[in-house]
Design an enzyme around this catalytic site. Structure first.
Site, PDB file in Angstrom:
ATOM      1  CE  LYS A  92      -4.052   2.030   0.206  1.00  0.00           C
ATOM      2  NZ  LYS A  92      -3.302   3.192  -0.922  1.00  0.00           N
ATOM      3  CD  GLN A 113       3.498   4.683   2.378  1.00  0.00           C
ATOM      4  OE1 GLN A 113       4.208   5.544   1.753  1.00  0.00           O
ATOM      5  NE2 GLN A 113       2.342   4.793   2.594  1.00  0.00           N
ATOM      6  CE  LYS A 116       4.108   7.729   5.592  1.00  0.00           C
ATOM      7  NZ  LYS A 116       3.804   8.757   4.227  1.00  0.00           N
ATOM      8  CE  LYS A 128       4.800   7.279  -1.899  1.00  0.00           C
ATOM      9  NZ  LYS A 128       3.675   7.529  -0.858  1.00  0.00           N
ATOM     10  N   GLY A 167      -2.637   8.089  -4.354  1.00  0.00           N
ATOM     11  CA  GLY A 167      -1.834   9.307  -4.983  1.00  0.00           C
ATOM     12  C   GLY A 167      -0.485   9.879  -4.341  1.00  0.00           C
ATOM     13  CG  ASP A 168       3.688  10.794  -3.307  1.00  0.00           C
ATOM     14  OD1 ASP A 168       4.425  11.646  -3.604  1.00  0.00           O
ATOM     15  OD2 ASP A 168       3.574  10.381  -2.307  1.00  0.00           O
ATOM     16  CB  THR A 212      -2.158  13.606   4.031  1.00  0.00           C
ATOM     17  OG1 THR A 212      -2.355  12.503   3.438  1.00  0.00           O
ATOM     18  CG2 THR A 212      -0.683  13.925   4.317  1.00  0.00           C
ATOM     19  CG  ASN A 243      -4.715  16.649  -1.126  1.00  0.00           C
ATOM     20  OD1 ASN A 243      -5.717  16.915  -1.137  1.00  0.00           O
ATOM     21  ND2 ASN A 243      -4.370  15.655  -0.230  1.00  0.00           N
ATOM     22  CB  SER A 379      -5.769   5.072   1.415  1.00  0.00           C
ATOM     23  OG  SER A 379      -5.321   6.023   0.648  1.00  0.00           O
TER      24      SER A 379
END
Length: 447
Positions: A92, A113, A116, A128, A167-168, A212, A243, A379
């Site tokens: 993820k 990640q 996290k 990622k 997204g990123d 976020t 964002n 997410s």
């Protein structure tokens, strides 16, 4: 803390095997230093090559992406997807479209990640991806054709039980929609849980766009409360105006803080009366202009070209643009100007030297793997909703987000104290994430 001989040898081998990937080396070094107290307390954590396996991606994909612009000219970009750890669930993590994207950048992001996602307490692994494609200045048609070309290869590697991108930087709900449409087209299946960050009509979740930015502020709130303070009456400075920053500005000002500056790649805007989120949204998201257009709508604001905002006096700093954007000199200036707290809205935006400055000055410092985990947490909530064909209300989802961020804060704080580092959220986040993932890895056997 100094690395012991075995960990030093491991780190040197990682650098040797992954040359010219400075950001990946940096992320690994931070974790290896942070978890030394855990390794000293329980030497069995080194058994079965666990450390070596933790620092090696399970899979890496790099592929050619060919697309055509509006004039019919062909372009070639490079696409990536790294699945780093599936010990806790399907991979993820987001996709980043930006010219600076390389395999090393994607590996650093995927490695971060791991910890996290573990901190969220949800059943998600870590991955990622992205491409060295620059969406700025491109038409909707060009972006759609690029996304379709990218997904034509990526679809082989993803799925709701395998790898779930989001997204990123450079990838918002528009891009996710195009990617999901191509996935649906190729597979002939409407598997909503395969991508997250979707718009509501195609299976998205309320609060996901805000998550976020809101999550960073919820973490800040908990961190300041631990010191007997609140956001009320504080001044804040953010980098970035995408964002994360835009929604963090909204939530900060809802909670009584005044955001006096934010930035983009061209410079920053400053307004002591506070940045106006509605105007910022109009400039950036509707008109797609740079921040130099902001003072046209708000005469009290000024635009400073080619500079970062870290020389602006503030109580709170939220670096939310990109990795290693805030250096040692910036940190010194912020501390000198009265800083009390930092929360990383981006992934690893503060250099190691900057983090040292903050910690030595006893500034409350929240690393990105803890402070910005709200996006991936929501997410995962979107995945839950997709699996049950349900959609939760905004207040319900926001409450779950706030509870998750408070739990992450408390886990980091208690873990740091347990390992002799009270108030050190970096150590707390890394050890807590490491212990959860290492436990799952041992349960799964030598794979």
């Amino acid at each position: 803390m100094t690395l012991d001989a075995a960990t030093t040898a491991l780190y040197r081998d990682i650098v040797r095997r992954n040359p010219a990937e400075a950001e990946f080396h940096q992320a690994v070094a931070e974790v290896l230093h942070s978890i030394q107290p855990a390794l000293q307390r329980d030497p069995s954590l080194r058994d079965a090559g666990l450390m070596e396996r933790l620092c090696e991606p399970e899979r890496q994909s790099m592929f050619r992406v060919v697309w055509t612009d509006d004039n019919g000219a062909a372009h070639v970009n490079r696409g990536f997807r790294v699945g780093f750890s599936s010990a806790l669930g399907p991979y993820k993590g987001g996709l980043r479209f930006h010219p600076t994207v390389t395999l090393g950048i994607v590996k650093f992001l995927a490695f971060e990640q791991i910890f996290k996602n573990a901190l969220t307490g949800l059943g998600i692994g870590a991955g990622k991806g992205g491409a060295d494609f620059d969406p700025s200045g491109r038409s909707d048609g060009e972006i759609m054709r690029f996304c379709q070309a990218y997904m034509t290869e990526l679809h082989r590697h993803i799925g709701a039980q395998t790898d779930v991108p989001a997204g990123d930087i450079g990838v918002g709900s528009r891009e996710i929609g195009y990617l999901f449409g191509q996935y649906k087209r190729i597979t002939n299946r409407f598997e909503a849980g395969t991508l997250t960050g979707k718009d509501l009509p195609i299976g998205g979740s309320l609060v996901r766009p805000e998550a976020t930015g809101y999550g960073v502020v919820y973490f800040l709130e908990a961190m300041l409360a631990q010191r007997g303070q609140s956001l009320e009456g504080k001044t804040a400075v953010l980098s970035g105006c995408g964002n994360v920053s835009q929604h963090a500005i909204v939530k900060l000002q809802e909670m009584g803080a005044t955001v006096v500056a934010c930035s983009d790649s061209s410079g920053y805007i400053y307004d002591p009366a506070g940045i106006q989120p509605d105007v910022l949204n109009e400039i950036r998201n509707v008109r797609r202009r740079k921040l130099d257009a902001y003072p046209e709508a708000v005469p009290t604001a000024k635009f400073v070209a080619g500079k970062t905002p870290w020389n602006v006096a503030c109580d709170i700093a939220v670096p939310s643009a990109t990795q290693n954007e805030l250096g040692e000199a910036d940190a010194i200036a912020l501390v000198k100007n009265g800083l009390i707290a930092v929360a990383e809205g981006a992934n690893m935006p503060c250099t190691p030297e900057a983090v040292n400055v903050f910690q030595e000055a006893e500034i409350a410092f929240a690393p990105g793997k803890a402070a910005n985990a709200g996006g991936v947490a929501t997410s995962a909530l979107e995945m839950q909703q997709n699996a049950s064909r349900a959609q939760w209300s905004f207040p319900e989802t926001d409450q779950k987000l706030a509870e998750t961020m408070r739990c992450i804060h408390d886990i980091c704080l208690t873990t740091a104290a347990d390992y002799g580092k009270p108030g050190d959220y970096v150590t707390g986040a890394n050890i807590a994430g490491f212990l959860k993932v290492s436990s799952a890895m041992n349960m799964l056997g030598l794979i």
